[in-house]
Design a protein around this motif. Structure first.
Motif, mmCIF file in Angstrom:
data_model
loop_
_atom_site.group_PDB
_atom_site.id
_atom_site.type_symbol
_atom_site.label_atom_id
_atom_site.label_comp_id
_atom_site.label_asym_id
_atom_site.label_seq_id
_atom_site.Cartn_x
_atom_site.Cartn_y
_atom_site.Cartn_z
ATOM 1 N N THR A 212 -3.964 3.757 13.636
ATOM 2 C CA THR A 212 -3.578 5.169 13.725
ATOM 3 C C THR A 212 -4.028 5.757 15.055
ATOM 4 O O THR A 212 -3.274 6.474 15.728
ATOM 5 C CB THR A 212 -4.208 5.969 12.572
ATOM 6 N N ASP B 30 0.151 -4.190 17.852
ATOM 7 C CA ASP B 30 -0.839 -4.735 16.916
ATOM 8 C C ASP B 30 -1.631 -5.910 17.472
ATOM 9 O O ASP B 30 -2.452 -6.491 16.758
ATOM 10 C CB ASP B 30 -0.144 -5.170 15.625
ATOM 11 N N GLU C 2 -6.986 -0.462 10.112
ATOM 12 C CA GLU C 2 -5.887 0.454 9.807
ATOM 13 C C GLU C 2 -6.119 1.814 10.460
ATOM 14 O O GLU C 2 -5.187 2.435 10.989
ATOM 15 C CB GLU C 2 -5.727 0.610 8.292
ATOM 16 N N LYS C 3 -7.354 2.268 10.404
ATOM 17 C CA LYS C 3 -7.692 3.534 11.056
ATOM 18 C C LYS C 3 -7.517 3.412 12.569
ATOM 19 O O LYS C 3 -7.026 4.330 13.234
ATOM 20 C CB LYS C 3 -9.125 3.944 10.715
#
Length: 630
Positions: A376, A416, A372-373
């Protein structure tokens, strides 16, 4: 201090707007004024060191380099002084009276309306000095530049209401002193313990000593109080990692970067061997406003034995990692090193190579352990990192593994999918990694070039960043699998296409040979070739490139209409419109139909047609004729 002729000046319009913001809006985090003034003082001393060392002089010939903070309860003032490089009269006007270099315009564009968030932008955009007016209704600055005579000092004063005054002032030593006359209601800052707490909170990492008068005891003798060093006054990167907290790292990052959000991650490493150097490198959590200004500062500060020498201009970190912030401290470079000496230096080459590998390894660890980081990070810096696939041959494969893409199977519009993920999902019999270049994601998703691949469930990379043009010409394959454009060359699904489909395609080529010949004749000068295709399932036609990707993407699509230099019109033999034209090769309107088919294909490619008005007129005429025939 002898005061001479005083002159009044008006602030630039943007400065007036900024001062109004400081005075009336940003009270939610008023402590930042001290952080900013100390940071400016530290920078002034760093610049002095650099200037004197480059000239072979001793920066401490006039005494230890330091910052001093004091307060006077009776006068209601706080003073921040340094013995750094100071400013001349012209520099005072340039750096304080105007905002030509401070980024204030970008600062206003970035304002959010949230007081606390807006306050964190101050240092990032270089407007920290003005934060003094958050707590002061008058600010006085006295300064003398290193190398000028004592009578060449300058005194600047303003109440923040649109004007400031300048006057000559006698100043026996170089450096700058800022005196803040506090507003009513700010007297709680006139407290030594309070000021010490602010300094330790925001500026403990400063490697210069920050001095304050010692607090007087109850049996005060009237003697002047000795000075105490408030901060640790040691270079953070030289301390053992087990003695440094995460908050220490965060505050240091904020100091060197001017960014007051937390960094995404960092790497701290000391390398010993043939060469000895220390790296403390940070990955920001958001892109700086000047990310795409290629000649802007790279954000890496070079130190030699803890002494700041210069900011990197490209020798220490490659352009595709220009978002990295941090410090590199070498024990092997001379103190008088110049940018010219850095070029071709074996020490610098080793430091650069090691730094790049450390950063790429850090990003790999974040991608694997904190996806998830990493998402970002990729949203903020992915387009920049992909430049490394083109520029850094030695690390190309590692960077390619870090790349993320939006594909036809992405759940949302976010990038992704890693190339490794794509390879693991490839269908049985699929031999290539397919991609589509498009100007926007919306254009990519609706492109007719995808039709056959979607019908067979074959995943396609959707590439919409400008740098992707170079990426696919540099990265010809990934882990032995060739990259193939779905909009270039003849349709080639390899083993994914069965014998019946190949036979049908060959039959259609024969059955439509007459139509192909006529269309090619009509579109001579526009289409390099016309052929039937198996890549379309619902659209009547599309345009593909006949030539290699490097020519189409790097030359034609970056200028002119956006068409490849050898555009091929492919027609779908199963489409009713194409079948109708094939049944009536003597149709007097065939030329008009050919032009409409070609221009429709140009539009779906994301390119530009030469004469939009003529296209619309021709299309309307054909629709009218169809209605009349009906």
């Amino acid at each position: 201090m002898t005061v001479q002729d005083q002159e009044a000046f008006g602030f630039q319009a943007e400065v007036v707007q900024l001062l109004d913001l400081m005075i009336n809006s940003l009270y939610s985090n008023k402590e930042i004024f001290l952080r900013e003034l100390i940071s400016n003082a530290s920078d002034a001393i760093d610049r002095l060191r650099l200037e004197l060392l480059s000239g072979g002089e001793d920066p401490e010939s006039e005494g230890p380099l330091q910052i001093r903070v004091s307060y006077d309860k009776d006068a209601g003032t706080i003073t921040v002084a340094d013995n750094g490089i100071g400013m001349s009269r012209a520099e005072v006007i340039e750096h304080i009276g105007t905002i030509a270099k401070s980024g204030t315009r970008e600062f206003f564009q970035a304002l959010t309306g949230d007081q606390r968030k807006d306050a964190t932008l101050i240092g990032q955009f270089g407007v920290g000095f003005y934060s003094s007016f958050i707590v002061a209704d008058k600010v006085e600055l006295t300064t003398r530049r290193a190398g000028l005579a004592a009578d060449q000092g300058v005194r600047w004063a303003s109440d923040g209401r649109g004007e400031y005054t300048l006057e000559a002032a006698e100043r026996p030593s170089r450096g700058t002193t800022v005196v803040l006359h506090l507003r009513d209601g700010e007297q709680d800052l006139l407290n030594g313990y309070r000021l010490r707490a602010i300094i330790r909170k925001y500026s403990d990492h400063i490697s210069l000593p920050i001095l304050m008068p010692a607090e007087k005891s109850g049996d005060d003798t009237g003697e002047p109080a000795a000075d105490d060093t408030v901060n640790q006054a040691s270079a953070l990167w030289t301390r053992p990692k087990n003695e440094i907290s995460d908050q220490d790292y965060v505050e240091f990052y904020r100091h060197i970067s001017g960014d007051f959000t937390d960094p995404l991650s960092w790497v701290h490493s000391k390398i010993e061997g043939t060469y000895e150097y220390t790296l403390l490198l940070f990955v920001p959590s958001h892109a700086p406003f000047d990310l795409w200004i290629l000649d802007s500062s790279r954000g890496i500060r070079l130190h030699v034995r803890r002494i700041f020498i210069m900011e990197d201009s490209g020798q220490l970190m490659p352009r595709y990692l220009r978002f990295i912030r941090g410090v590199i401290d070498s024990a092997d470079l001379p103190l008088n090193v110049s940018r010219e000496l850095l070029q071709g230096s074996r020490v610098v080459d080793r430091i650069r190579s090691s730094s790049v590998k450390k950063v790429l390894q850090l990003l790999k660890d974040v991608a694997e352990k904190e996806p998830e980081k990493y998402a970002t990070f990729w949203k903020e810096f992915g387009a920049v990192l992909k430049e490394g696939i083109v520029e850094d041959f030695g690390n190309r494969d590692d960077i390619a593994r870090l790349a993320r893409f939006t594909t036809t199977q992405s759940a949302a519009d976010e990038a992704d999918a890693a190339l490794g993920d794509y390879a693991a999902r490839m269908k049985e019999g699929q031999e290539k990694i397919y991609y589509l270049l498009a100007p926007t994601l919306a254009a990519a998703k609706t492109s007719p070039h995808l039709e056959a691949f979607l019908a067979k469930g074959v995943e396609v990379l959707l590439l919409t960043d400008a740098v992707d043009n170079w990426v696919v010409t540099s990265l010809r394959e990934f882990e032995g699998k060739q990259l193939q454009s779905v909009a270039q060359g003849a349709a080639d699904l390899g083993a994914l296409e069965d014998e019946a489909e190949r036979a049908a395609h060959e039959q259609a080529s024969t059955e439509f040979a007459g139509l192909l010949a006529k269309l090619k004749e009509i579109l001579d000068g526009q289409a390099w070739d016309v052929r039937v295709t198996s890549r379309l399932t619902t659209s009547p036609a599309c345009i593909v490139a006949n030539e290699p990707a490097s020519e189409i993407n790097l030359v034609q699509r970056l200028r002119g209409s956006g068409l490849p230099s050898q555009p091929v019109l492919e027609i779908n033999p199963a489409h009713p419109l194409v079948a109708r034209l094939n049944r009536n090769l003597d149709d007097p309107r065939l030329a008009e139909w050919a032009s409409v088919l070609f221009n429709q294909a140009v539009l779906t490619l994301g390119a530009r047609i030469d004469d939009p008005a003529a296209f619309v007129t021709r299309l309307n005429d054909l629709l009218t004729a169809l209605i009349e025939d009906g």
